[in-house]
Design an enzyme around this catalytic site. Structure first.
Site, PDB file in Angstrom:
ATOM      1  N   GLU A   1       0.820  -1.220   0.000  1.00  0.00           N
ATOM      2  CA  GLU A   1       0.000   0.000   0.000  1.00  0.00           C
ATOM      3  C   GLU A   1       0.847   1.260   0.000  1.00  0.00           C
ATOM      4  OE1 GLU A   1      -0.606  -2.651   1.841  1.00  0.00           O
ATOM      5  OE2 GLU A   1      -2.641  -3.275   1.300  1.00  0.00           O
TER       6      GLU A   1
ATOM      7  N   HIS B   1     -11.968  -5.391   9.016  1.00  0.00           N
ATOM      8  CA  HIS B   1     -12.502  -5.021   7.699  1.00  0.00           C
ATOM      9  C   HIS B   1     -13.784  -4.199   7.797  1.00  0.00           C
ATOM     10  CE1 HIS B   1      -9.731  -6.565   4.910  1.00  0.00           C
ATOM     11  NE2 HIS B   1      -9.966  -7.840   5.092  1.00  0.00           N
TER      12      HIS B   1
END
Lengths: 314, 329
Positions: free
Chosen positions: B62, B131
């Protein structure tokens, strides 16, 4: 190259004086001892190449062609500074010279260089993105992610590691399980080799060879510049982590002295030239300091400028 | 101009296709955006259409690929970077805060970063804590960013292009529970203003401020309240930074009551910011304390009954509105 190294050396020595007079404030990291890397790499680059640097970037900035008065004005926090007083010593920028800072986050510039290389590739230009960073960056995740990405996509990036053996005060043996940095780069499948970072000619030649390889489109290249900073990490550093004998040992390999001695040996009239260089540099520094002192302050009413782009920049 | 039944996912995909067609500098980069078709199938089919140079699969890195997006933007491209979920974006927070949001100012106006980052946020799908979080407030805290939360099909279709025209970094938060939402949408791109909040339902008794995944819950609550004779105005905040206070404050001046709905945790949340601005600016217009409906201060749990209890729901929003108007609740 000798003149450029002297210029960087004297500029930083002047900065030390100005810092002790509190005319320069903040964190200030000097590259004294590492001038051969700045002068050697920058001299080999083309105007179209993009440069990403670190917080120890005075030498990179000057060698890249940033005007010394603007650099000094930035150290003074003035509106005429290269970042209008918003960056300081650690954040010198000049987009007209494709010099993209000046990054104080260790390894934070590596992904930017990967992206600049990607932009060159996607726009079918042949500029190379050159990224400076220290040995400390090799312990950061961003270092590994960036090397992998650049190698995976075969991007035109030249990684220039300035291995001065210390991540702030932590020696390389105490920060890296594998202190041989070229091995890290080789693990990502890119050509990587060590260079004597105290020898400006070696740096120049290695950079030219690396740039040829990168421009031919084969892959990124990694250069490990083995160098040493003669001074502390920053102006705040009491330097308790290394002994004076070690520093003295490296000072015998002073890049300015080594190169001058070699030229002398080749019969070049170095000392005459150095006299001229010294006086020219002294004049340049004096002019830069006067410029910085006379430069206006950015108005406080403009505090929130450049948080978002203005119409003229769109 | 035709109106077709469209999902939020399809609207987002149409926006990407449109942007890539309009400007060849635009490309999409992120984890599984290409061959996989996008973790939420937003970019399905775009690889075949635009090729691997412009629909670019990245490694699970990322920080590197968001940073590369920043570098590519500086270098003249117009990247759209997809970060799978807001939770993963924390690995790129260094690049987003220290570089994307900061370079322009730190360089004295020289280094603009015309980058768009898309990421999924939010709970409601039993994905457990890592999540499910809504971390929009983290990004809305940062000067230099524009943070958008498209909650409607029109915004999903219409926000990307103006975001790409913005010379500065823009983050688009797509709530995971919205992708399958469908409805009629004009097939041409609507003009969407990315600077202002939008009033989604007019009302006179109470202002409900919501955004993203909570907008639907706020509208459902307003429907319930209407049947009880309470008229709720629903403001879709939609621009989380820079906040459009004016629209919110004007609404509260009319209704004299405010309920702020936020899927983030209450402490240090965007709801706290909105409530504080109401208190600072229109305190004397208020007929009741500002109410906040936020997520419980727990990591979002997996079990459905626990997850439901942790999140704002239409019924908890309606109850807060009833309290605000003094109708009990």
């Amino acid at each position: 190259m000798l003149a450029q190294m002297v210029r960087i050396r004297r500029f930083e020595e002047a900065c030390v004086q100005l810092y002790s007079q509190t005319r320069i404030r903040g964190f200030m990291h000097l590259c004294i001892g590492e001038e051969a890397v700045a002068a050697g790499v920058m001299g080999a680059l083309a105007e179209r190449d993009a440069v990403v640097s670190t917080y120890r970037e005075h030498g990179h900035a000057l060698a890249r062609g940033l005007p010394m008065p603007e650099v000094m004005a930035e150290m003074f926090g003035r509106a005429s500074g290269s970042s209008r007083g918003r960056g300081g010593s650690m954040h010198l920028f000049d987009t007209t010279r494709r010099f993209y800072g000046g990054n104080a986050i260790v390894a934070g510039g590596l992904p930017l260089a990967v992206g600049l290389g990607l932009a060159e590739r996607m726009q079918h230009r042949d500029g190379v993105a050159v990224c400076f960073f220290g040995d400390g960056a090799a312990a950061e995740g961003e270092f590994h992610e960036s090397l992998n990405l650049a190698a995976l996509w075969r991007l035109p990036v030249l990684f220039v590691c300035e291995n001065n053996l210390y991540a702030m005060g932590t020696s390389i043996e105490r920060e890296l399980a594998v202190p041989d940095l070229a091995l890290h780069a080789a693990a990502y499948g890119m050509p990587a080799w060590p260079v004597d970072g105290m020898d400006v000619e070696a740096v120049d030649q290695a950079t030219r060879r690396a740039l040829d390889d990168v421009r031919s489109g084969e892959a990124p290249v990694f250069l490990e510049m083995r160098t040493y900073r003669f001074r502390a990490h920053s102006m705040y550093d009491p330097e308790l982590y290394r002994d004076k004998a070690e520093v003295a040992h490296w000072r015998e390999r002073d890049p300015v002295e080594v190169f001058a001695a070699r030229l002398r040996g080749e019969g070049v009239a170095v000392d005459e030239e150095l006299t001229l260089v010294e006086s020219a540099v002294a004049a340049e520094i004096a002019e830069a300091v006067s410029f910085a002192e006379a430069a206006p302050l950015e108005p406080v009413e403009d505090l929130t400028r450049f948080v978002h782009s203005e119409e003229g920049q769109r | 101009m035709t109106v077709v039944e469209t999902t939020y996912r399809e609207a987002m995909r149409a926006a990407l296709r449109d942007a890539m067609t309009r400007d060849e500098r635009v490309f999409l980069m992120g984890e599984d955006v290409g061959r996989y078709g996008g973790c939420f199938a937003v970019s399905m089919g775009l690889l075949e259409e635009f090729g691997p140079e412009r629909i670019r699969d990245t490694p699970l890195s990322e920080s590197a690929f968001v940073g590369a997006g920043i570098g590519a933007a500086i270098g003249g491209m117009r990247p759209v970077v997809e970060v799978m979920t807001v939770n993963f974006s924390l690995l790129a927070l260094d690049q987003i805060l220290n570089n994307a949001a900061t370079l322009l100012h730190m360089s004295g106006g020289q280094v603009a970063v015309p980058l768009v980052i898309r990421m999924t946020t939010g709970a409601g799908r039993q994905l457990a804590a890592q999540h499910s979080h809504s971390l929009e407030a983290f990004y809305a805290h940062i000067p230099g960013l524009r943070v958008l939360a498209p909650a409607t099909l029109e915004d999903a279709r219409g926000m990307l292009w103006p975001a790409l025209l913005d010379p500065d970094p823009v983050i688009l938060f797509e709530h995971g529970s919205l992708y399958a939402v469908s409805g009629p949408l004009e097939d041409a791109a609507p003009e969407v203003d990315i600077t202002s909040a939008a009033i989604r339902r007019a009302g006179v008794d109470v202002t409900v401020v919501a955004w993203g995944g909570c907008l639907g819950k706020a509208l459902a609550a307003a429907e319930t309240l209407a049947a009880e004779g309470i008229s709720a105005e629903v403001v879709d905040l939609r621009v989380l930074r820079p906040l459009d206070s004016a629209t919110v404050l004007a609404s509260v001046r009319r209704t004299h009551r405010a309920v702020v709905v936020d899927e983030g945790w209450r402490s240090g949340s965007l709801s706290a910011e909105v409530a504080a601005r109401i208190a600072e600016e229109v305190f004397y217009d208020l007929d009741a304390p500002v109410e906040r409906v936020c997520s419980a201060e727990v990591p979002v749990p997996y079990a459905k009954h626990l997850e439901d209890a942790a999140l704002p729901q239409a019924e908890t929003v309606a109850a807060a509105c009833r309290r605000a108007v003094g109708a009990g609740g």
